[in-house]
Write a protein that holds these residues in place. Structure first.
Motif, PDB file in Angstrom:
ATOM      1  N   VAL A  77       3.489  11.788   5.161  1.00  0.00           N
ATOM      2  CA  VAL A  77       3.291  10.617   4.303  1.00  0.00           C
ATOM      3  C   VAL A  77       3.741  10.901   2.874  1.00  0.00           C
ATOM      4  N   ALA A  78       3.307  12.025   2.325  1.00  0.00           N
ATOM      5  CA  ALA A  78       3.517  12.299   0.896  1.00  0.00           C
ATOM      6  C   ALA A  78       4.965  12.658   0.575  1.00  0.00           C
ATOM      7  N   PRO A  80       8.106  11.790   1.970  1.00  0.00           N
ATOM      8  CA  PRO A  80       9.056  10.674   1.767  1.00  0.00           C
ATOM      9  C   PRO A  80       8.663   9.759   0.615  1.00  0.00           C
ATOM     10  N   LEU A  81       7.364   9.464   0.465  1.00  0.00           N
ATOM     11  CA  LEU A  81       6.928   8.621  -0.646  1.00  0.00           C
ATOM     12  C   LEU A  81       7.223   9.278  -1.990  1.00  0.00           C
ATOM     13  N   GLY A  82       6.959  10.575  -2.078  1.00  0.00           N
ATOM     14  CA  GLY A  82       7.198  11.289  -3.327  1.00  0.00           C
ATOM     15  C   GLY A  82       8.668  11.351  -3.689  1.00  0.00           C
ATOM     16  N   LEU A  84      11.124   9.290  -2.630  1.00  0.00           N
ATOM     17  CA  LEU A  84      11.611   7.952  -2.957  1.00  0.00           C
ATOM     18  C   LEU A  84      11.136   7.507  -4.345  1.00  0.00           C
ATOM     19  N   SER A  85       9.894   7.835  -4.692  1.00  0.00           N
ATOM     20  CA  SER A  85       9.394   7.489  -6.022  1.00  0.00           C
ATOM     21  C   SER A  85      10.174   8.227  -7.109  1.00  0.00           C
ATOM     22  N   TYR A  88      13.564   6.625  -7.582  1.00  0.00           N
ATOM     23  CA  TYR A  88      13.493   5.392  -8.368  1.00  0.00           C
ATOM     24  C   TYR A  88      13.328   5.706  -9.850  1.00  0.00           C
ATOM     25  N   LEU A 144      -2.276  11.301  -0.804  1.00  0.00           N
ATOM     26  CA  LEU A 144      -2.410  10.759  -2.163  1.00  0.00           C
ATOM     27  C   LEU A 144      -2.699  11.870  -3.161  1.00  0.00           C
ATOM     28  N   LEU A 147       0.601  13.715  -3.839  1.00  0.00           N
ATOM     29  CA  LEU A 147       1.738  12.865  -4.195  1.00  0.00           C
ATOM     30  C   LEU A 147       2.247  13.114  -5.618  1.00  0.00           C
ATOM     31  N   ILE A 151       6.103  14.213  -6.542  1.00  0.00           N
ATOM     32  CA  ILE A 151       6.921  13.342  -7.391  1.00  0.00           C
ATOM     33  C   ILE A 151       7.470  14.120  -8.576  1.00  0.00           C
TER      34      ILE A 151
END
Length: 285
Positions: A77-78, A80-82, A84-85, A88, A144, A147, A151
């Protein structure tokens, strides 16, 4: 002035060496204490059996498997989210209030105590979404938690990629997203893996978040689904050391559990470092 500058430099280097030596000394002392007290309990049975008789006998196999599940689940979870963030914030966002608010939120999350994440996971994942005390709820909570680390590490890795790489790719008519995916990201992978290593180490050692979201006091079997409760090495160690049925009797098991936890984290880190070294060598070719 030259003499003073050299003297100050020598003093600064001496202080740095002393600080480094102190850190190494503390690490060696801790490792010696854990290894010297824990190696005697290590055996095939200790690694492959479930605890029994109030956790005073048996092994820690369910806790090992539970910890591995947490690492895998949270990183799925962390990571790919990290990434991608970070893409951005580094490649697309423009300076302004929105970007500033996001950066501040990340900084605040990085400094938030882990028990607060545990309470959030209890309220949102366990209660609101109805996941219950489970691997899924604990993994999402730990995701979370790590994360902000991922990032920040990914941002730094992306920023180290020279602008010339992007400009050259764009000049050839490649789209921005293709440039990021095929040029920037491969060059930033070593730094991103470093963030993943830090995240793995924190996931494996956290107790408060999993205590509130799914870790069981005593669950001598493997979880059957992602909605099952589980045992985990850090919480198992905490239970043995503070609330066990016979704390003095389980002292060797406590040290053995701590030693296995260190070995597990080291093993996962070695894999991650190997991947990072592979990509670094690939980039140098």
């Amino acid at each position: 002035m030259i003499f003073n500058a050299k003297t100050n430099e020598k003093i600064a280097f001496s202080l740095l060496k002393i600080a480094t030596a102190m850190v190494i000394a503390f690490v060696v002392i801790i490792l010696y204490d854990i290894i010297s007290n824990g190696y005697s309990v290590l055996s095939i049975e200790f690694i492959t059996e479930a605890p029994r008789k109030g956790m005073t006998e048996g092994g820690i196999y369910p806790a090992i498997v539970g910890t591995i599940y947490l690492i895998i689940g949270s990183m799925l979870v962390a990571l790919p989210l990290g990434i991608l963030s970070a893409i951005y914030l580094t490649e697309y966002s423009q300076p302004g209030r929105t970007t500033w608010a996001i950066e501040m939120a990340i900084n605040n999350l990085a400094g938030t105590p882990s028990v607060v994440f545990g309470l959030f996971g209890l309220a949102v994942f366990v209660k609101y979404f109805g996941f219950g005390d489970s691997i899924l709820a604990a993994s999402l909570t730990l995701a979370l938690l790590i994360l902000p680390v991922i990032i920040r590490a990914s941002q730094e890795a992306l920023l180290t990629v020279p602008k010339e790489y992007r400009e050259a790719s764009l000049a050839l008519g490649v789209t921005k997203w293709e440039t990021i995916r095929k040029v920037v990201l491969p060059a930033a992978i070593p730094g991103i893996v470093t963030g993943a290593i830090l995240g793995i180490g924190r996931v494996a050692g956290e107790t408060a978040p999993i205590l509130l979201t799914g870790a069981a006091y005593y669950y001598p079997r493997l979880p059957s689904t992602i909605f099952s409760q589980f045992m985990a090495l850090p919480y198992h160690l905490y239970v043995l050391a503070t609330a066990g049925t016979s704390i003095s009797q389980t002292r060797p098991i406590q040290y053995g559990t701590a030693l296995v936890l260190l070995a597990l984290v080291l093993f996962v880190n070695v894999i991650a470092v190997t991947v990072r070294s592979h990509y670094r060598k690939k980039l140098k070719r």
